[in-house]
Design an enzyme around this catalytic site. Sequence first.
Site, PDB file in Angstrom:
ATOM      1  N   SER A  85       0.866  -1.177   0.000  1.00 17.94           N
ATOM      2  CA  SER A  85       0.000   0.000   0.000  1.00 17.94           C
ATOM      3  C   SER A  85       0.901   1.225   0.000  1.00 17.94           C
ATOM      4  CB  SER A  85      -0.921   0.007   1.226  1.00 17.94           C
ATOM      5  OG  SER A  85      -1.752   1.155   1.214  1.00 17.94           O
ATOM      6  N   GLY A  86       1.226   1.692  -1.182  1.00 18.13           N
ATOM      7  CA  GLY A  86       2.112   2.844  -1.303  1.00 18.13           C
ATOM      8  C   GLY A  86       1.692   3.989  -0.406  1.00 18.13           C
ATOM      9  N   GLY A  88      -0.485   3.825   2.000  1.00 19.03           N
ATOM     10  CA  GLY A  88      -0.654   3.311   3.352  1.00 19.03           C
ATOM     11  C   GLY A  88      -2.004   3.526   3.990  1.00 19.03           C
ATOM     12  N   GLU A 149       5.404   1.830  -8.158  1.00 25.26           N
ATOM     13  CA  GLU A 149       5.085   0.554  -8.802  1.00 25.26           C
ATOM     14  C   GLU A 149       6.297  -0.024  -9.535  1.00 25.26           C
ATOM     15  OE1 GLU A 149       0.783   2.622  -9.350  1.00 25.26           O
ATOM     16  OE2 GLU A 149       2.043   2.313 -11.115  1.00 25.26           O
TER      17      GLU A 149
END
Length: 182
Positions: A85-86, A88, A149
Amino acid sequence: MNDDLFRGVLDELGAVLANVDEESIDAACRLIADARTIGVYGCGREALQIKGFAMRLFHLGLPVAVVGDMTMPALGREDVFLATSGPGEASTVLALMRTATAAGATNLLLTAEPESGAAELADAVLVIPAQTMAGEWRTSVLPMGSAYEGALFVLFEVMVLKLGALIGATGEAMRARHTNME
């Protein structure tokens, strides 16, 4: 195509990955290698990256499943829930981490935001300091969350190499597990 674009992207990804903590990578690999079962999850384009990683974990001979697939087993003690979860704060990731915690599984989070809600729920955090869809900083040459990504893809490949060495997997054994149904 302009060579400067390629150079800019590669330099950016290299700078991101140079700032990922090596000890955290090794700790994450140990958690994964020792897990009874590994469940993986990500949203959007992060889901594509983590599904590719799940495929390589399978090729390594590790017990992995993708959350949401019909063959995903229940997680419990001695299992790892690996989420990316980049930003978050994805509500689905937060809910799944709570479910994994309640079942006794270990939450391993990959994120760009070490102070996020998901990081607070995690047992272990691997920080990838790259631009995501969220946040105030917009410094990437790449659009939207592509820097995160892209860094995920390269990081996962390095983790496969580290895991292979850790568990003694050979290239021949990995290739033997590749599907013949293509």
